[in-house]
Design a protein around this motif. Structure first.
Motif, PDB file in Angstrom:
ATOM      1  N   SER A 167      45.403  34.688  26.476  1.00 33.45           N
ATOM      2  CA  SER A 167      45.119  33.282  26.189  1.00 33.45           C
ATOM      3  C   SER A 167      44.024  32.721  27.090  1.00 33.45           C
ATOM      4  CB  SER A 167      46.391  32.441  26.306  1.00 33.45           C
ATOM      5  OG  SER A 167      46.969  32.565  27.598  1.00 33.45           O
ATOM      6  N   GLY A 168      44.077  33.047  28.381  1.00 33.83           N
ATOM      7  CA  GLY A 168      43.053  32.555  29.295  1.00 33.83           C
ATOM      8  C   GLY A 168      41.698  33.179  29.042  1.00 33.83           C
ATOM      9  N   LEU A 169      41.682  34.491  28.789  1.00 34.41           N
ATOM     10  CA  LEU A 169      40.412  35.177  28.556  1.00 34.41           C
ATOM     11  C   LEU A 169      39.776  34.739  27.240  1.00 34.41           C
ATOM     12  CD1 LEU A 169      41.212  38.798  29.789  1.00 34.41           C
ATOM     13  CD2 LEU A 169      40.062  36.936  31.012  1.00 34.41           C
ATOM     14  N   LEU A 170      40.585  34.561  26.200  1.00 33.64           N
ATOM     15  CA  LEU A 170      40.039  34.085  24.926  1.00 33.64           C
ATOM     16  C   LEU A 170      39.531  32.651  25.056  1.00 33.64           C
ATOM     17  CD1 LEU A 170      42.637  35.567  22.404  1.00 33.64           C
ATOM     18  CD2 LEU A 170      40.288  36.331  22.815  1.00 33.64           C
ATOM     19  N   PHE A 171      40.183  31.869  25.905  1.00 32.62           N
ATOM     20  CA  PHE A 171      39.721  30.497  26.139  1.00 32.62           C
ATOM     21  C   PHE A 171      38.331  30.487  26.757  1.00 32.62           C
ATOM     22  CE2 PHE A 171      39.602  26.842  29.193  1.00 32.62           C
ATOM     23  CZ  PHE A 171      39.404  25.842  28.245  1.00 32.62           C
ATOM     24  N   VAL A 172      38.127  31.270  27.817  1.00 29.68           N
ATOM     25  CA  VAL A 172      36.809  31.281  28.463  1.00 29.68           C
ATOM     26  C   VAL A 172      35.752  31.914  27.564  1.00 29.68           C
ATOM     27  CG1 VAL A 172      37.102  33.464  29.700  1.00 29.68           C
ATOM     28  CG2 VAL A 172      35.614  31.742  30.652  1.00 29.68           C
ATOM     29  N   LEU A 173      36.138  32.849  26.720  1.00 31.77           N
ATOM     30  CA  LEU A 173      35.191  33.449  25.780  1.00 31.77           C
ATOM     31  C   LEU A 173      34.786  32.472  24.680  1.00 31.77           C
ATOM     32  CD1 LEU A 173      36.722  37.030  25.365  1.00 31.77           C
ATOM     33  CD2 LEU A 173      34.530  36.471  26.436  1.00 31.77           C
ATOM     34  N   SER A 174      35.597  31.445  24.461  1.00 38.87           N
ATOM     35  CA  SER A 174      35.319  30.486  23.392  1.00 38.87           C
ATOM     36  C   SER A 174      34.340  29.385  23.801  1.00 38.87           C
ATOM     37  CB  SER A 174      36.626  29.830  22.924  1.00 38.87           C
ATOM     38  OG  SER A 174      37.105  28.891  23.884  1.00 38.87           O
ATOM     39  N   TRP A 175      34.020  29.265  25.057  1.00 39.17           N
ATOM     40  CA  TRP A 175      33.165  28.157  25.505  1.00 39.17           C
ATOM     41  C   TRP A 175      31.813  28.075  24.798  1.00 39.17           C
ATOM     42  CZ3 TRP A 175      34.036  28.622  31.546  1.00 39.17           C
ATOM     43  CH2 TRP A 175      35.344  28.223  31.838  1.00 39.17           C
ATOM     44  N   LYS A 207      53.507  38.568  29.312  1.00 42.79           N
ATOM     45  CA  LYS A 207      52.352  38.987  30.090  1.00 42.79           C
ATOM     46  C   LYS A 207      51.097  39.122  29.227  1.00 42.79           C
ATOM     47  CE  LYS A 207      53.154  38.774  34.276  1.00 42.79           C
ATOM     48  NZ  LYS A 207      52.297  37.853  35.087  1.00 42.79           N
ATOM     49  N   LEU A 208      51.270  39.595  28.009  1.00 40.85           N
ATOM     50  CA  LEU A 208      50.109  39.716  27.118  1.00 40.85           C
ATOM     51  C   LEU A 208      49.556  38.345  26.754  1.00 40.85           C
ATOM     52  CD1 LEU A 208      51.267  42.637  24.769  1.00 40.85           C
ATOM     53  CD2 LEU A 208      49.545  42.714  26.594  1.00 40.85           C
ATOM     54  N   VAL A 209      50.440  37.372  26.563  1.00 40.47           N
ATOM     55  CA  VAL A 209      49.983  35.992  26.329  1.00 40.47           C
ATOM     56  C   VAL A 209      49.254  35.479  27.568  1.00 40.47           C
ATOM     57  CG1 VAL A 209      50.747  33.617  25.962  1.00 40.47           C
ATOM     58  CG2 VAL A 209      51.742  35.458  24.615  1.00 40.47           C
ATOM     59  N   HIS A 210      49.787  35.795  28.743  1.00 41.52           N
ATOM     60  CA  HIS A 210      49.154  35.401  30.005  1.00 41.52           C
ATOM     61  C   HIS A 210      47.737  35.975  30.113  1.00 41.52           C
ATOM     62  CE1 HIS A 210      49.115  34.727  34.484  1.00 41.52           C
ATOM     63  NE2 HIS A 210      48.295  35.770  34.430  1.00 41.52           N
ATOM     64  N   ILE A 211      47.583  37.221  29.743  1.00 44.03           N
ATOM     65  CA  ILE A 211      46.278  37.886  29.855  1.00 44.03           C
ATOM     66  C   ILE A 211      45.299  37.371  28.806  1.00 44.03           C
ATOM     67  CG2 ILE A 211      45.074  40.108  29.634  1.00 44.03           C
ATOM     68  CD1 ILE A 211      47.709  41.413  30.687  1.00 44.03           C
ATOM     69  N   MET A 255      44.970  45.472  39.716  1.00 41.54           N
ATOM     70  CA  MET A 255      44.402  44.124  39.742  1.00 41.54           C
ATOM     71  C   MET A 255      42.943  44.152  40.166  1.00 41.54           C
ATOM     72  SD  MET A 255      45.642  40.713  41.766  1.00 41.54           S
ATOM     73  CE  MET A 255      44.622  39.228  41.752  1.00 41.54           C
ATOM     74  N   PHE A 256      42.655  44.909  41.206  1.00 41.02           N
ATOM     75  CA  PHE A 256      41.274  44.985  41.678  1.00 41.02           C
ATOM     76  C   PHE A 256      40.357  45.568  40.606  1.00 41.02           C
ATOM     77  CE2 PHE A 256      37.806  47.486  43.498  1.00 41.02           C
ATOM     78  CZ  PHE A 256      37.124  46.508  44.199  1.00 41.02           C
ATOM     79  N   ILE A 257      40.753  46.681  40.005  1.00 43.06           N
ATOM     80  CA  ILE A 257      39.897  47.368  39.031  1.00 43.06           C
ATOM     81  C   ILE A 257      39.695  46.514  37.786  1.00 43.06           C
ATOM     82  CG2 ILE A 257      39.714  49.352  37.497  1.00 43.06           C
ATOM     83  CD1 ILE A 257      41.154  50.997  39.639  1.00 43.06           C
ATOM     84  N   PHE A 258      40.798  46.049  37.193  1.00 39.48           N
ATOM     85  CA  PHE A 258      40.684  45.262  35.965  1.00 39.48           C
ATOM     86  C   PHE A 258      40.024  43.914  36.222  1.00 39.48           C
ATOM     87  CE2 PHE A 258      43.639  48.393  34.422  1.00 39.48           C
ATOM     88  CZ  PHE A 258      43.362  48.475  33.061  1.00 39.48           C
ATOM     89  N   GLY A 259      40.365  43.286  37.340  1.00 42.67           N
ATOM     90  CA  GLY A 259      39.740  42.000  37.669  1.00 42.67           C
ATOM     91  C   GLY A 259      38.242  42.143  37.849  1.00 42.67           C
ATOM     92  N   GLY A 275      43.114  38.495  33.740  1.00 42.20           N
ATOM     93  CA  GLY A 275      42.957  39.938  33.619  1.00 42.20           C
ATOM     94  C   GLY A 275      43.508  40.705  34.796  1.00 42.20           C
ATOM     95  N   GLY A 276      43.166  40.278  36.010  1.00 37.30           N
ATOM     96  CA  GLY A 276      43.589  41.005  37.207  1.00 37.30           C
ATOM     97  C   GLY A 276      45.075  40.881  37.493  1.00 37.30           C
ATOM     98  N   ASP A 277      45.536  39.652  37.683  1.00 36.61           N
ATOM     99  CA  ASP A 277      46.937  39.427  38.030  1.00 36.61           C
ATOM    100  C   ASP A 277      47.862  39.817  36.884  1.00 36.61           C
ATOM    101  OD1 ASP A 277      49.090  38.529  39.632  1.00 36.61           O
ATOM    102  OD2 ASP A 277      49.073  36.604  38.596  1.00 36.61           O
ATOM    103  N   GLY A 278      47.428  39.565  35.648  1.00 44.07           N
ATOM    104  CA  GLY A 278      48.262  39.935  34.504  1.00 44.07           C
ATOM    105  C   GLY A 278      48.477  41.425  34.396  1.00 44.07           C
TER     106      GLY A 278
END
Length: 299
Positions: free
Chosen positions: A105-113, A99-103, A228-232, A197-200
């Motif tokens: 990896s995607g967020l770090l990817f979008v932050l890297s743009w 789950k931590l990889v799920h949260i 999910m709502f708050i964190f998302g 972030g939300g679903d994870g």
């Protein structure tokens, strides 16, 4: 054949002003290329100069984006290897590691743009990162070249075919967001914020505090949906602020919070529906978020 090099706007205005001052219908002599021969150059020289400059810019952007792609790929693999190591040493459980990889990896990817260049092709270089992972998942999922460590780190039950469902849909969502939305649209950013972030977080919090289930879906908990709502919501706002501060987005913050709250609520409601067996959360959540964000933001 000789061609005039265009004068700058200031020089052009000076020439026009001097024509009116001397009451002449023709361009003053000092504005003539005859008086200033360095204003005249051959067409072939101009074309060669422009081609050389364009080539240098293109080459610079290409090298920049190749380097950025390599850096992001390296970071992605380092993240996965780090959690694999933590799992082997029993620092974190396999489920939490996944789950931590799920949260992250995607967020770090979008932050890297932002580390990619300003060229039009930059988004495609960024999309190579999830594309490489997509190929890797397909190869392992079809058992062409199974990697037991990869299978254990991103699947629930340790079966190779699981890679072709949730994990594959996850990297495809990253790819779609990069190619179709990129840095100048809030839609892709919010969709990844809700999926990662939300679903994870919903799964993590739901397992820990989810004793009270949702009436219409006993597999989901109220605590998970609230999380999910708050964190998302906060991750989405954080990403929008991040890209606004870098100049990629221009948000009207008086309405942005309300719009993000509506999108977060739609994504949370869709995630809570009892349709996981028919439609994976890594498909339903990004799709619902994209549609809701498009209606809310329009771009």
């Amino acid at each position: 054949m000789a061609a005039k090099i265009p004068l700058s706007p200031i020089s052009h205005q000076l020439c026009r002003s001097s024509s009116r001052f001397w009451n002449t219908a023709t361009t003053p002599r000092f504005c003539s290329p005859v008086s200033y021969p360095y204003l005249v150059s051959s067409s072939s020289q101009l074309r060669a100069r422009h081609a050389l400059i364009s080539f240098a810019i293109t080459k610079g952007s290409l090298l920049h984006d190749l380097g950025a792609t390599g850096a992001v790929l390296g970071g992605a693999y380092a993240l996965v290897l780090s959690f694999e190591s933590l799992t082997k040493r029993n620092v974190v459980s396999q489920r939490l590691s996944r789950k931590l990889v799920h949260i992250l990896s995607g967020l770090l990817f979008v932050l890297s743009w932002p580390i990619f260049s300003a060229s039009k092709e930059a988004r495609y270089f960024a999309a190579l990162v999830p594309l490489v992972n997509c190929v890797r998942l397909v190869v392992n999922g079809l058992s062409v070249s199974p990697n037991s460590t990869l299978i254990k780190s991103v699947t629930r039950e340790g079966r190779p075919e699981e890679l072709l469902r949730g994990p594959l849909f996850y990297v495809l969502a990253l790819l779609v967001s990069a190619v179709f939305f990129w840095r100048d649209s809030p839609i892709g950013m919010i969709s990844l914020a809700m999926m990662c972030g939300g679903d994870g977080i919903a799964d993590v919090m739901g397992r820990k505090f989810g004793s009270q289930k949702i009436p219409y879906n006993p597999r989901k908990s109220i605590a998970g949906s609230i999380s999910m709502f708050i964190f998302g919501f906060f991750v989405s706002v954080g990403l929008l602020y991040y890209y606004s501060s870098l100049g990629y987005l221009h948000m009207n913050w008086e309405t942005t919070f309300t719009k993000v709250a509506i999108v977060s609520m739609v994504a949370t409601l869709v995630e809570s529906l009892p349709i996981t067996d028919q439609l994976d959360d890594n498909v339903s959540v990004p799709l619902a978020t994209i549609l809701a964000a498009y209606v809310s933001f329009g771009y």
